[in-house]
Design a protein around this motif. Structure first.
Motif, short mmCIF file in Angstrom:
data_model
loop_
_atom_site.label_atom_id
_atom_site.label_comp_id
_atom_site.label_asym_id
_atom_site.label_seq_id
_atom_site.Cartn_x
_atom_site.Cartn_y
_atom_site.Cartn_z
N ALA A 139 -41.14 -48.72 74.79
CA ALA A 139 -40.81 -48.01 73.46
C ALA A 139 -40.07 -48.23 72.54
O ALA A 139 -40.55 -48.91 71.56
N ASP A 140 -39.03 -48.53 72.32
CA ASP A 140 -37.54 -48.70 71.44
C ASP A 140 -38.28 -50.19 70.77
O ASP A 140 -37.92 -50.11 69.34
N ALA A 200 -46.16 -50.06 72.61
CA ALA A 200 -46.88 -49.02 73.07
C ALA A 200 -47.20 -48.66 75.20
O ALA A 200 -47.66 -50.16 75.36
N VAL A 201 -46.39 -47.71 75.06
CA VAL A 201 -47.02 -47.65 77.00
C VAL A 201 -47.46 -46.68 77.37
O VAL A 201 -47.80 -45.12 76.33
N PRO A 202 -48.26 -45.98 78.35
CA PRO A 202 -48.29 -44.48 79.27
C PRO A 202 -47.27 -43.48 79.06
O PRO A 202 -46.20 -44.28 78.98
N ALA A 203 -47.96 -42.90 78.43
CA ALA A 203 -47.23 -41.59 78.24
C ALA A 203 -47.23 -40.90 79.42
O ALA A 203 -47.91 -40.81 81.23
N GLY A 204 -45.63 -40.54 79.89
CA GLY A 204 -45.12 -40.31 81.89
C GLY A 204 -44.03 -39.95 81.36
O GLY A 204 -43.98 -39.50 80.98
N GLN A 205 -43.65 -39.48 82.99
CA GLN A 205 -42.68 -38.35 83.14
C GLN A 205 -42.11 -38.79 84.02
O GLN A 205 -43.27 -38.96 84.93
N CYS A 206 -40.71 -39.61 84.63
CA CYS A 206 -39.95 -39.18 86.11
C CYS A 206 -39.71 -37.62 86.73
O CYS A 206 -39.04 -37.42 85.85
N VAL A 207 -40.26 -37.89 87.88
CA VAL A 207 -40.51 -36.22 88.57
C VAL A 207 -40.34 -36.73 90.42
O VAL A 207 -40.46 -37.42 91.03
N SER A 208 -39.37 -34.99 90.79
CA SER A 208 -39.83 -35.20 92.36
C SER A 208 -41.29 -34.91 92.17
O SER A 208 -42.20 -34.68 91.78
N LEU A 268 -45.58 -59.37 70.11
CA LEU A 268 -45.05 -59.94 71.23
C LEU A 268 -43.46 -60.77 70.29
O LEU A 268 -43.03 -60.91 70.77
N ALA A 269 -43.99 -60.89 69.22
CA ALA A 269 -43.07 -61.01 68.28
C ALA A 269 -41.71 -60.07 67.46
O ALA A 269 -41.02 -60.34 68.40
N ASP A 270 -42.61 -58.90 67.76
CA ASP A 270 -40.96 -57.39 67.57
C ASP A 270 -40.82 -56.91 68.72
O ASP A 270 -39.31 -57.46 68.94
N LEU A 271 -41.15 -57.57 70.49
CA LEU A 271 -40.56 -57.44 71.74
C LEU A 271 -39.53 -58.84 71.65
O LEU A 271 -38.20 -58.45 72.29
N ALA A 272 -40.15 -60.21 71.59
CA ALA A 272 -38.91 -60.95 71.09
C ALA A 272 -37.60 -61.01 70.95
O ALA A 272 -37.03 -61.46 71.19
N ALA A 273 -37.34 -60.35 69.17
CA ALA A 273 -36.70 -60.16 68.50
C ALA A 273 -36.01 -58.91 69.01
O ALA A 273 -34.88 -59.27 68.99
N SER A 305 -31.54 -57.16 71.32
CA SER A 305 -30.93 -55.93 71.96
C SER A 305 -28.98 -55.83 72.55
O SER A 305 -28.87 -56.52 72.91
N ASP A 306 -28.88 -54.74 72.69
CA ASP A 306 -26.91 -54.40 73.02
C ASP A 306 -27.24 -54.73 74.41
O ASP A 306 -26.69 -54.38 74.87
#
Length: 699
Positions: free
Chosen positions: A493-494, A498-506, A657-662, A667-668
């Motif tokens: 996402a950074d 786009a990624v699906p809306a979601g949340q990590c839970v128990s 995909l070019a943005d993803l590659a860059a 990336s740090d």
């Protein structure tokens, strides 16, 4: 290569004097220098012999009249090291080190090779464990076996990592014009890249052929290949052998889709290096480029004196992207007047036997067909009769010369091809070259060569007009960590994907969060041992209510427990269920220690393993390269309105995909491997449904 080594390489290639150090092998090398026509001074060196090949010997290197320009060295390892040190100290030019027993022989040999590197100083050195060098332009040979080959003053420079293959090429019955033959051996001091850098500066070198078993310095090869490209010198590569090169990771699908061979092909595509897969294709492609050059496009005017031959040309051409354009009305009318009544106007054109061998009749046909159809090259199919059966050979030659004149008048590259490679004798091959026509052997090899040459010209222009940053491989830590999918999607996402809306839970909170997100939902169990969730039963799709969520959690825990009881966790990613896409892609970016970052694109979902439809690019690369890679996939048809499906915006997809590659490049977070499988592709957007990311440990 240092400036001083470069000067000494020139001395080695065009010496005034050659010292031959050794015994029986040195005698053979003297004979080969004589065979080549070397007119300089011969200085045999052997302390135990009075003469070698009829020439008085010097007892030691120290006794030579002066520092030799070139040395053929064929003595055991210890003596070779001592001799090289002496030659360096006295200012010799260069050495062909035929001596074996270096790194190819184990640890002791590797240590000896390290000492050789130190001892050589500023000298140029080919080898060790090599055949040597033949300079056809200056008639110089430092070579240990009988050799052939000729040069009309131009041709191909061949560099091989196999001594025997280089020798085989010199003996080939294909009339490939040659300028240089270099057997590189262990490449302790000078490698393929050094030879390319120097040879591409020589205007007589019209193409460079390289036989590659493996490269050790990819950025250096890139620099050399780009220099050759700027010099308008095509490189043809025959890559052989398997390699251990590749990522330490084997967990991803893209790791298996982009192994060493795919990375080499990506490198060749990036640099407009023509990649071939057989020795015959290697020689025929080089011959075409050297004799007639690269055509400006893929349109061909084809001629036969047989309907069957015309069909053979057309059939293979269609599979490799060569175009035999149909005649327009004016051209067809003109050809109809020139051809016998039994002929049918077409391209390829069977001009039929009634006018065969009569150049006053065939030349106008050739000229009209070539000039009137905006073609980029011309091809005539001719199989010549065998000796003793060649009373009609003059007819073949009449048509060949007429064809050559017609092509020359239109300024297009011309080739005459024998259907069967052996059906073109040496006299004919020489005659055709003399008339500016490439004498080609084998239909498929010929058409492949024309297509490759045309593609090289177009690709070279594109690369030079749109240069990209250099490859930058680096050392990779052997310790890597699997990032959980939720964090991985946050990273995507950074990057703007786009990624699906979601949340990590128990598990206890999964139903409530699912209701908040909105049904239907997807639930995945998260854990460090669940890289492939589907295989572990750790994924549930299309859950439409709270009861379905509860049932899915129970079934999921049981499935994962059966798969691996230590993999079970109480952490679940709850996501909105994505709507069906137009197509699914697999996208992988991984870091290779030799090639650097590589992006693999393929048809995703079940098609990954079913058809292996994938292509690989080395990074950095341009958005248009990514777009072209997407369009090259078989699955691209799904995105082009297949059976009423929406049409995907390829430019928008390539931009994502070019943005993803860059992002990965800058990336740090030191990403070693990233895989999205599948990436859901819609008309104007893309959604990363599943992601797998490895980072270096400690980050």
């Amino acid at each position: 290569m240092t400036p001083e080594q470069r000067k000494n390489f020139d001395r080695l290639m065009s010496p005034r004097h050659i010292a031959f150090v050794g015994g029986a092998d040195a005698i053979v090398a003297i004979g080969e220098a004589r065979r080549r026509g070397f007119t300089g001074e011969f200085w045999p060196v052997n302390p135990k012999r009075a003469e070698l090949a009829g020439i008085p010997c010097y007892a030691s290197i120290d006794d030579l009249p002066q520092a030799p320009d070139a040395v053929f060295l064929a003595v055991p390892v210890t003596a070779a090291l001592e001799t090289i040190a002496k030659l360096s100290a006295m200012g010799a030019g260069g050495v062909v080190c035929y001596s074996a027993g270096f790194k190819e022989s184990g640890a002791d040999g590797a240590e000896a090779e390290n000492r050789l590197k130190t001892a050589v100083g500023d000298m140029a050195l080919i080898g060790p464990n090599c055949y040597g060098v033949i300079n056809y332009l200056d008639n110089t040979a430092l070579w240990p076996f009988a050799h052939g080959g000729d040069s009309p003053g131009y041709g191909a420079a061949i560099i091989t990592q196999s001594g025997m293959f280089s020798s085989d090429i010199t003996m080939s019955q294909r009339s490939l014009p040659l300028t240089h033959m270099i057997s590189a051996g262990n490449q302790a001091v000078m490698g393929l890249e050094d030879f390319i850098e120097v040879l591409c500066e020589n205007p007589a070198v019209r193409a460079i052929g390289v036989h590659i078993e493996g490269l050790q310095d990819i950025p250096k090869f890139e620099r050399a290949a780009l220099k050759a490209l700027r010099a308008n010198t095509p490189i043809v590569a025959l890559k052989t052998g398997s390699s251990a090169i590749g990522s330490a990771l084997t967990i991803s699908h893209t790791g298996s889709l982009s192994g060493a061979n795919e990375l080499y092909q990506a490198l060749f595509d990036r640099l407009a290096v023509i990649s071939v897969t057989s020795p015959s294709q290697f020689l025929e492609t080089l011959k075409y480029l050297c004799v007639v050059g690269a055509p400006a496009g893929n349109k061909v005017a084809g001629f036969t004196c047989s309907g069957g031959g015309a069909t053979m040309l057309a059939d293979h051409a269609e599979t490799i992207g060569l175009d035999f354009p149909a005649c327009d009305e004016d051209q067809a009318r003109a050809l109809t007047k020139l051809l016998p009544a039994i002929a049918t106007v077409s391209n390829p054109l069977d001009y039929t036997t009634p006018i065969w061998g009569q150049s006053e009749l065939t030349e106008p046909v050739f000229a009209t067909a070539i000039a009137g159809n905006d073609v980029n090259s011309a091809l005539l199919l001719q199989d010549y009769p065998a000796p003793g059966l060649d009373e009609s050979k003059f007819c073949y030659q009449n048509d060949a010369k007429a064809f050559a004149r017609a092509a020359a008048s239109s300024g297009v590259p011309a080739a005459i091809c024998a259907t069967l490679p052996e059906n073109m004798d040496a006299e004919t091959r020489a005659l055709l070259i003399e008339n500016g026509v490439a004498p080609m052997q084998g239909i498929h090899e010929t058409l492949n060569a024309i297509a490759a040459a045309a593609q090289w010209r177009q690709r070279a222009a594109s690369i030079l007009e749109n240069p990209t940053s250099a490859l930058a491989p680096r050392t990779i830590s052997e310790n890597m960590v699997l990032m959980d999918e939720a964090k991985g999607k946050s990273l995507l996402a950074d990057a703007g994907l786009a990624v699906p809306a979601g949340q990590c839970v128990s598990g206890a909170n999964a139903a409530d969060v699912a209701a908040l997100i909105g049904f239907p939902v997807v639930i995945k169990m998260m854990g460090p041992k669940l890289a492939h969730k589907t295989e572990a039963g750790a994924v549930a799709l299309g859950l439409n209510n709270v009861e379905a969520v509860a049932q899915a959690l129970t079934a999921m825990r049981a499935a994962v427990l059966t798969y691996d009881k230590t993999a079970v966790t109480d952490c679940f990613l709850v996501e909105a269920m994505a709507k069906p896409p137009v197509a699914e892609l697999i996208v992988g970016i991984r870091r290779d220690p030799l090639f650097g970052l590589a992006m693999t694109l393929g048809s995703g979902g079940v098609l990954v393993e079913l058809i292996g439809d994938a292509t690989t690019l080395l990074l950095p690369c341009g958005q248009q390269d990514i777009r072209a890679a997407i369009a090259s996939l078989k699955g691209a048809k799904l995105m082009q309105g297949f059976r009423g499906l929406p049409v995907v915006d390829f430019d928008a997809l390539a931009s994502h995909l070019a943005d993803l590659a860059a992002f990965v490049q800058t990336s740090d977070t030191p990403i070693v491997e990233l895989e999205i499988n599948p990436l859901f592709v819609y008309e104007d957007k893309a959604l990363a449904v599943d992601v797998l990311i490895h980072t270096e440990a400690g980050t």
